[in-house]
Write an enzyme that holds these catalytic residues in place. Structure first.
Site, PDB file in Angstrom:
ATOM      1  N   GLN A   1      10.517 -13.387  -4.873  1.00 53.78           N
ATOM      2  CA  GLN A   1      11.302 -13.643  -6.081  1.00 53.78           C
ATOM      3  C   GLN A   1      10.506 -14.483  -7.069  1.00 53.78           C
ATOM      4  OE1 GLN A   1      14.798 -15.541  -4.265  1.00 53.78           O
ATOM      5  NE2 GLN A   1      16.025 -13.919  -5.162  1.00 53.78           N
TER       6      GLN A   1
ATOM      7  N   HIS B   1      20.072 -21.444 -11.542  1.00 57.09           N
ATOM      8  CA  HIS B   1      19.146 -20.513 -10.912  1.00 57.09           C
ATOM      9  C   HIS B   1      18.681 -19.535 -11.993  1.00 57.09           C
ATOM     10  CE1 HIS B   1      20.629 -21.588  -6.821  1.00 57.09           C
ATOM     11  NE2 HIS B   1      21.788 -21.720  -7.434  1.00 57.09           N
TER      12      HIS B   1
ATOM     13  N   ASP C   1      11.308 -16.949  -8.743  1.00 57.71           N
ATOM     14  CA  ASP C   1      12.464 -17.843  -8.693  1.00 57.71           C
ATOM     15  C   ASP C   1      12.210 -19.103  -9.529  1.00 57.71           C
ATOM     16  OD1 ASP C   1      14.978 -18.401  -7.860  1.00 57.71           O
ATOM     17  OD2 ASP C   1      14.485 -18.701  -5.753  1.00 57.71           O
TER      18      ASP C   1
END
Length: 575
Positions: free
Chosen positions: A322, A452, A324
């Site tokens: 990911q 996130h 992220d």
């Protein structure tokens, strides 16, 4: 007869019903499950001894056309539960009996009949079968009953339907184009990646060319993150059970996590997400409002159990990386951080060649954690950020996760398909679970906002989308091999080597194809490899110290100097 044309959903659901009727005529002992409309067609699940093949689809289609051409009306009947049960038991329709049991007490139980076939169904349907304008059966696949692996495997027939043949033809042409662009096919042809049963399904093996493109993507990603004020993190691939208990993963996500391993008498899990590790870094010492906002990003590899039936090339895998990031900030910083994250997302997608983007806002559901005031602040910031960019916005009221609202971005690729990509998600759950705090300017402890944020999603899925968007013909800056030098004869090999060496010294990815093959065969190979540039060298080019340059998709090979070529390459090599 209604004056209003039926919707595509109604046409497709009716086509599924007609398909089931046709299957019943050809295979009288068949048992039925469900046959819904989908976003691009319909399907129906069947249980029968006969194993369906492509030739069977042709027979079923032929039978469907008989039913359509006779314009049988769709007749609705309302039955009592006992009457419905008696009807289904008489036909030995065990799956439909279970579906009947799912109908809540007091809800109307309806059957729709056309010709001799009656189906337990809520409807609606077209007035008669003749209103199904055009359809095509596409494929057969296995599907577990109710999607559970311990249930019987049924046979699922996929099809599509449209109001007229013109729309159907356009859709089928799109399917053919999509097949040509299938990243699984191109990944093999271009030697980008593969899967191995010896390694395990859903676990990607990146080949040299694919790894090089991935490196280019990651390098660009890191450079831009540093520009946007992010710090990079690296975290372990496993963590103790207590970490995942605090985060709630053991309670709510365990089915998607791999079995624990015993290390020194304690259970460790392979990480399905990076978030708890980032939080542990945050909590490694006290934090002050002066440090906020914190923008922390990681190319973090995670592992999640996906059922074998849903894995699909790079688009759905069990191990993936990911892109992220977590933004930890104060309430006063929320609006500006969301705006920055959204603009960053759009910049990244534009850099990779995607400009058609739509935003979807999911708001607070009925059951949610966190102060409603925080939800209002977060939702307002998300909505304002989207409106400031001018993006088309669709709101899903109550569709947010229990722990926070979010924005999802969807992009359209070169052939008009929509892909779910970036996500900006608030989280009011983990800060509470991990007791995250910072000291404010008033000297008191406050709970930070946590966001996130994934720009590309997973690298594997993004790479699959990228391959299909470009049909494997990457732009110059992403191409694993940018130029191939092709000497016409052996006498030109030395000149070819000199040209390649100069280009390599300038930072370009170049190879020489001096194999003992015909010139035509080597040019075809470069074309099939989707090379941005072929440089053909013969007597004329060697004598004049020039190069015959053939660009991808062009048949002409104008001659130019190496300096002129370098100038052209420098102008087009940046995203």
């Amino acid at each position: 007869m209604s004056d209003q044309a039926p919707s595509l959903e109604v046409i497709r659901h009716s086509a599924a019903h007609v398909m089931a009727a046709a299957v019943k005529k050809l295979f009288p002992d068949v048992k039925f499950d469900i046959g819904p409309a989908t976003s691009d067609g319909f399907y129906y699940d069947f249980d029968m001894e006969h194993r369906l093949a492509d030739d069977d689809l042709k027979k079923i289609e032929k039978e469907m056309w008989k039913i359509v051409n006779k314009k049988f009306p769709f007749e609705k009947r309302t039955l009592s539960r006992d009457e419905a049960k008696q009807l289904l038991e008489g036909g030995n329709q065990t799956y439909k009996l279970e579906r009947l049991a799912d109908v809540p007490d007091g809800e109307e139980i309806t059957f729709y009949t056309c010709d001799e076939f009656a189906d337990l169904c809520r409807g609606p349907h077209v007035d008669n079968t003749g209103a199904i304008g055009a359809f095509k059966l596409l494929s057969v696949a296995g599907a577990y009953y109710r999607g559970k692996e311990d249930n019987p495997m049924l046979q699922r027939i996929y099809g599509t339907a449209f109001q007229d043949k013109k729309e159907l033809k356009k859709y089928l042409q799109g399917l053919e184009e999509a097949k040509k662009r299938d990243h699984r096919k191109l990944g093999k042809e271009l030697e980008l990646f593969s899967f191995s049963e010896n390694v395990g399904p859903g676990l990607v093996l990146w080949h040299p060319k694919g790894s090089l493109v991935r490196h280019i993507i990651e390098s660009f990603w890191k450079k831009e993150h540093f520009k946007h004020g992010y710090s990079l993190l690296h975290t372990p691939h496993i963590g103790k059970q207590g970490l995942w208990e605090t985060s709630g993963h053991i309670e709510f996500y365990k089915d998607a996590m791999y079995s624990p391993m015993d290390i020194d008498g304690m259970d460790y899990f392979v990480k399905p997400m990076n978030c708890p590790f980032h939080i542990e870094i945050y909590k490694s010492r006290g934090r002050s409002y002066r440090e906020l906002p914190l923008r922390w990003a990681e190319m973090g590899t995670v592992y999640r159990y996906e059922k074998s039936g849903v894995m699909h090339g790079l688009l759905r895998v069990r191990g993936f990386t990911q892109d992220d990031a977590h933004i930890i900030c104060a309430e006063s910083q929320v609006a500006s951080e969301i705006k920055e994250a959204l603009e960053f997302s759009l910049f990244m997608w534009k850099a990779f060649g995607f400009s058609d983007v739509k935003a979807y806002l999911a708001t607070r559901p009925e059951k949610a954690v966190g102060d409603p005031k925080n939800w209002e602040v977060a939702t307002s910031a998300l909505k304002d950020a989207v409106e400031a960019t001018g993006l088309e916005l669709e709101t899903d009221e109550g569709g947010g996760a229990f722990y926070g609202p979010k924005i999802d971005l969807k992009v359209r690729d070169a052939i008009g398909r929509e892909w779910q990509t970036s996500t900006i998600q608030f989280d009011f759950n983990l800060p509470e679970r991990f007791d995250m705090t910072y000291v404010g300017d008033d000297g008191a402890k406050h709970r930070p906002y946590m966001i996130h944020r994934a720009l590309l999603g997973s690298l594997e899925r993004f790479f699959g989308i990228l391959v299909e968007h470009y049909a494997g013909a990457f732009p110059l800056w992403l191409a694993p091999e940018q130029l191939r030098v092709i000497p016409i004869a052996q006498t030109h090999n030395q000149y070819a080597a000199e040209i390649a060496e100069t280009l390599q010294s300038k930072g370009f990815r170049v190879s020489v194809d001096s194999r003992d093959e015909s010139l035509g065969a080597r040019i075809r190979k470069a074309r099939n490899d989707r090379l941005p540039y072929m440089l053909v060298l013969g007597d004329k080019e060697m004598e004049s110290k020039t190069i015959a340059v053939r660009k991808r998709g062009e048949e002409n090979s104008p001659t130019m100097s190496l300096d002129a070529l370098l100038d052209e390459l420098r102008e087009s090599v940046s995203p």
